[in-house]
Design an enzyme around this catalytic site. Structure first.
Site, PDB file in Angstrom:
ATOM      1  CD  GLU A 462      -6.119  -4.773  -0.600  1.00 39.86           C
ATOM      2  OE1 GLU A 462      -5.954  -5.427   0.444  1.00 39.86           O
ATOM      3  OE2 GLU A 462      -5.196  -4.190  -1.187  1.00 39.86           O
TER       4      GLU A 462
HETATM    5  C1  BMA Z   1      -3.312  -2.655   1.379  1.00 39.87           C
HETATM    6  C2  BMA Z   1      -4.296  -2.067   2.320  1.00 39.87           C
HETATM    7  C3  BMA Z   1      -4.149  -2.468   3.739  1.00 39.87           C
HETATM    8  C4  BMA Z   1      -2.770  -2.872   4.094  1.00 39.87           C
HETATM    9  C5  BMA Z   1      -1.769  -2.467   3.077  1.00 39.87           C
HETATM   10  C6  BMA Z   1      -0.384  -2.922   3.375  1.00 39.87           C
HETATM   11  O1  BMA Z   1      -3.757  -3.663   0.605  1.00 39.87           O
HETATM   12  O2  BMA Z   1      -5.580  -2.166   1.837  1.00 39.87           O
HETATM   13  O3  BMA Z   1      -5.057  -3.443   4.098  1.00 39.87           O
HETATM   14  O4  BMA Z   1      -2.465  -2.351   5.315  1.00 39.87           O
HETATM   15  O5  BMA Z   1      -2.128  -2.982   1.864  1.00 39.87           O
HETATM   16  O6  BMA Z   1      -0.264  -4.331   3.359  1.00 39.87           O
END
Ligand code: BMA
Length: 863
Positions: A462
């Site tokens: 991300e």
């Molecule tokens: C996603 C993951 C984590 C996070 C999860 C929940 O985007 O990549 O970074 O824990 O969401 O928010």
């Protein structure tokens, strides 16, 4: 008979090996240095016994200096630990056999993180990257008799705060809980090459560890030793596998007439051989060979994940100098990322066949990594395989996992989407840090490249979407365009130059993907190209049914939260005053904060009903989460082949917490895991209303088509059948297709939507039955009647079989007993009117205790 012959054959091979050349005195000798360790706070004087591999927190716990960090609010009182320096020390001596060897390498499989290593008072290493493997020649420092190995761990906080202070701008790191660590807004995790989640995450505590977290040993050798074997699969198809074995040898002198052979251990057949002369130092030798009609490795559900055992022997003067065995799955595995009429595809092609990826995102199993036992790893991977998954994504905020983890994935056909360890942050990737990242990537790509399970390497989690879409870029630009340009240039260097270069050089057949989610460099991810993280259900508060509308080429993340079930909650929050989702203890085990609790409540009120107490809340939250993810998986599978993957967030927890996990920290399956197991079956029969038509999709991941009978019924909850249709249908292999379609009004025949459910059953010719229940509205709109549930308990080996019966349709029947070690064959299941379901429960409880504690919950009776 065949069995005895096989045994004899194996014995002959073993004897042949020993009498031939393996008795050589030249093979390297290994001594683990895991004994006799003690540790102390650097500025104090008391020493305590220590466990290696281990970390400071678990050593403090074992010595009763701190209490269980996961219990109630204990985490808060332990924030001092990461601000201290720690010293570990042991003494060891080597056998005379080892002392006679010409060379000794001291190997640390992992040091967490800023560690100065002293051998007999000589500083031989200053380590600064938890993900690296360190190997040092130490012969010159080793003495006969007592040797002292001492490691000084610098506080990662004290090392990195000055780096933060020195910068005029700051790198975003949204999940770093600096405030909980007493550091205000100083998010310093980006400076350390150390697991990101140690600094806290939206499902994890802040417990910043130090320690010798992986094995440490001395390897003593003379003449030559194998450093590394890379089995490169250059070309694989059903008729032939063309393989190059690249063997890296270290030699302490020039040597002539050295032979390197690769043998198939199962048959004893020598596959390839290379005669060579070695120079002093590092030598690369390649042994080419081919397998005709290789037994291919298949992912879970498609066939056997067959593993060859290739043994490499290095021989000189008829003596084996070193041997190494690799377990290798022969397969061609590609990520097909190609333009098509809609955008760009993104799917796995295994042995020439497109494979729909089914699975979950994986985080580390504990905040204290060394205490993840082989049994925990086994259960974690088996729980994936048994839920019909074929892929896990090792997410970038954790660690490159242990060898055992990947061995298990190889054995069970679980493909791995492997992130490099970067998540939700921008990193100061230049100079020494960039070089450290490069070395870390080399170490891990080399370590993992023989594993059949590795499907792709991905730069980060991300980071690009966050920079472009989460307001990070404008935030830094506000301060200065120059700073923003610098951060972006570092990003591009890291993920578009350094890391792909490493993958290309060290695992040339493996696909590299710069970020997840990703479509194009410098552009936010989308629905027509590459992979997607879909969070509008949950973070975006849109209705769960929106899962049915959203498209992607590959859903690599989506998720929905729940708390652990009550029996699990009691383990970390045992006091009745804790039993409220807003109690201090439950809040501290909910790292999404009140926002996340609010989301669970809002969804419950919008789509379910108000729970009448804490236990009821936990149960309904599980059904809500399970239903949400079932909806998503089915929608994603119906979209095949436009969409070719569905990996929910997340497979596991690292401590007891409210999270998106489908199995809690203790390994208990939540409703979601049972529902995912069903939704991931090789054939999915999925009803859905689209534009007032009731459609029933058949989605198959099978290689071949299936034939059988499909039945579609609309039933009242009291058992009356309103509409009944059945037909012989062939469900095509690797397709998604509609097999039934009718206007909703026609099948409902004036019955209220809230009084019925759609029941579909597909029985294939072999007798395998796939079924599904579907509702024509939100759960709160269903007029579920109250039901009488009865049980019958039969003892069986290792537990009991419980038959649960119901007079009417019973929704989401949940069984629970007061035993933390128990395992259930199924749970949170529906029962048909006047039907029953048999559940096997593995437990050690005696029958009276079992019956006494057996509790049944059901949505009908909670509403
Ligand atoms: C996603 C993951 C984590 C996070 C999860 C929940 O985007 O990549 O970074 O824990 O969401 O928010």
């Amino acid at each position: 008979m065949k069995h005895i012959l096989m045994k004899l054959k194996t014995a002959v091979i073993a004897v042949g090996l020993l009498s031939g050349s393996a008795m050589s005195a030249s093979v390297p000798l290994v001594k683990n240095l895991h004994e006799g360790w003690k540790f102390k706070q650097a500025r104090l004087t008391n020493w305590y016994p220590a466990t290696v591999p281990g970390v400071v927190h678990t050593d403090l716990l074992q010595n009763k200096i701190i209490e269980d960090p996961f219990f109630r609010l204990n985490e808060r009182g332990l924030q001092w630990i990461d601000k201290e320096d720690w010293i570990y020390e042991t003494r060891f001596s080597l056998s005379s056999d080892m002392m006679q060897k010409e060379n000794m390498d001291l190997v640390f499989e992992g040091l967490d993180t800023y560690a100065d290593v002293y051998l007999n008072d000589e500083c031989i290493l200053k380590a600064d990257n938890m993900f690296r493997r360190w190997s040092l020649p130490v012969k010159q420092y080793i003495k006969e008799g007592d040797n002292v190995l001492k490691i000084y761990f610098h506080s990662p906080i004290k090392i990195d705060v000055p780096k933060w202070d020195a910068l005029p701008y700051h790198y975003p790191a949204s999940n770093d809980q600096s405030e909980n660590g007493g550091l205000l807004n100083k998010k310093i995790s980006i400076f350390a090459r150390k697991a990101g989640y140690h600094y806290g995450w939206d499902w994890g505590p802040r417990l910043v560890t130090s320690g010798i977290w992986r094995p440490v040993y001395i390897k003593a050798w003379s003449d030559s030793r194998i450093n590394d074997v890379f089995i490169e699969q250059k070309q694989v198809n059903a008729s032939k596998a063309v393989i190059a074995g690249h063997i890296e040898l270290n030699a302490d002198k020039e040597m002539n007439d050295v032979t390197v052979t690769v043998t198939d251990e199962a048959t004893g057949k020598i596959l390839g051989k290379q005669q060579t002369n070695l120079k002093k130092g590092i030598n690369q030798v390649t042994v080419n060979f081919a397998l005709s009609k290789p037994k291919l490795w298949w992912s879970n559900g498609l066939g056997e994940p067959y593993l060859y055992r290739f043994r490499t022997d290095v021989t000189a003067n008829k003596e084996i100098l070193d041997s190494k065995t690799e377990k290798v799955g022969i397969r061609s595995l590609k990520v097909v990322h190609q333009p098509d009429k809609d955008g760009h595809t993104f799917y796995i092609e295994l042995n020439g066949r497109p494979v729909f990826a089914k699975g979950a995102n994986y985080i580390p199993c504990d905040n204290f990594l060394p205490r993840v036992t082989p049994d925990i790893y086994k259960k974690t991977i088996l729980d994936a395989a048994n839920a019909n998954m074929n892929m896990l994504r090792v997410w970038g905020g954790g660690t490159y996992e242990s060898d055992l983890f990947y061995d298990l994935c190889d054995e069970h056909g679980i493909m791995i989407w492997q992130d490099f360890m970067f998540a939700c942050s921008m990193y100061p990737a230049e100079g020494e840090l960039l070089e450290s990242i490069r070395q870390e990537a080399i170490d891990n790509v080399k370590r993992l490249r023989n594993h059949a399970c590795i499907a792709l390497w991905c730069g980060n989690n991300e980071c690009q979407d966050a920079w472009l879409g989460w307001g990070w870029k404008p935030e830094i630009e506000k301060q200065s365009k120059e700073y923003a340009d610098k951060v972006w240039a570092q990003y591009q260097q890291q993920y578009h130059v350094t890391l792909p270069e490493v993958v290309k050089e060290y695992a040339p057949e493996t696909f590299y993907w710069p970020s997840s989610p990703f479509a194009f460099e410098g552009e936010p991810s989308g629905t027509t190209d590459g992979d997607r993280h879909y969070w509008s259900v949950w973070h975006g508060k849109v209705p769960i049914s929106d899962y049915n509308k959203e498209k992607s080429r590959f859903f690599s993340e989506y998720g929905f939260q729940s708390f652990p079930e009550f029996e699990s909650v009691k383990r970390y929050a045992p006091n009745p005053e804790d039993w409220d989702i807003r109690s201090e203890v439950m809040m501290s085990h909910q790292r999404g904060g009140d926002h996340a609790n609010g989301l669970i409540e809002t969804y419950l009120l919008n789509e379910y009903k108000t729970p009448h107490n804490f236990q009821s809340f936990l149960y309904m939250n599980h059904v809500l989460q399970g239903d949400a993810i079932k909806t998503a998986i089915e929608a994603h599978r119906r979209q095949m082949p436009y969409n070719m993957g569905t990996l929910f967030w997340q497979h596991n927890d690292c401590w007891p917490v409210a999270s998106w996990a489908s199995r809690d920290y203790y390994g208990r399956w939540k409703a979601q895991h049972y529902y995912a197991r069903k939704a991931f079956e090789d054939i999915l029969i999925s009803p859905i209303v689209e534009e007032d038509e009731l459609k029933v999709y058949g989605v198959s991941d099978r290689i071949k088509g299936a034939s059988g009978k499909l039945q579609v019924q609309v039933c009242r909850f009291d058992g009356k059948i309103i509409h009944d249709w059945s037909k012989h249908v062939s469900v095509g292999g690797n397709t998604s297709q509609v097999y039934f379609s009718a206007p909703l009004t026609e099948v409902l025949k004036d019955t209220e939507k809230g009084d019925v459910y759609v029941r579909v059953v597909y029985a294939d010719k072999s007798g395998k039955v796939y079924d599904n229940n579907y509702y024509l509205g939100k759960q709160k709109e269903m007029n579920y009647p109250k039901v009488n549930l009865t049980t019958e308990v039969q003892p069986m080996a290792g537990g009991y079989e419980v038959t649960v019966s119901s007079d009417k349709f019973a929704r989401a029947v949940f069984l629970s007993i007061a035993d933390n070690e128990s395992l259930y064959s199924d749970n949170y299941f529906d029962i048909q009117p006047n039907g029953s379901v048999k559940v096997q429960i593995a437990t050690q409880l005696p029958v009276d205790k079992f019956k006494e504690s057996l509790k049944l919950t059901c949505l009908n009776n909670e509403f």
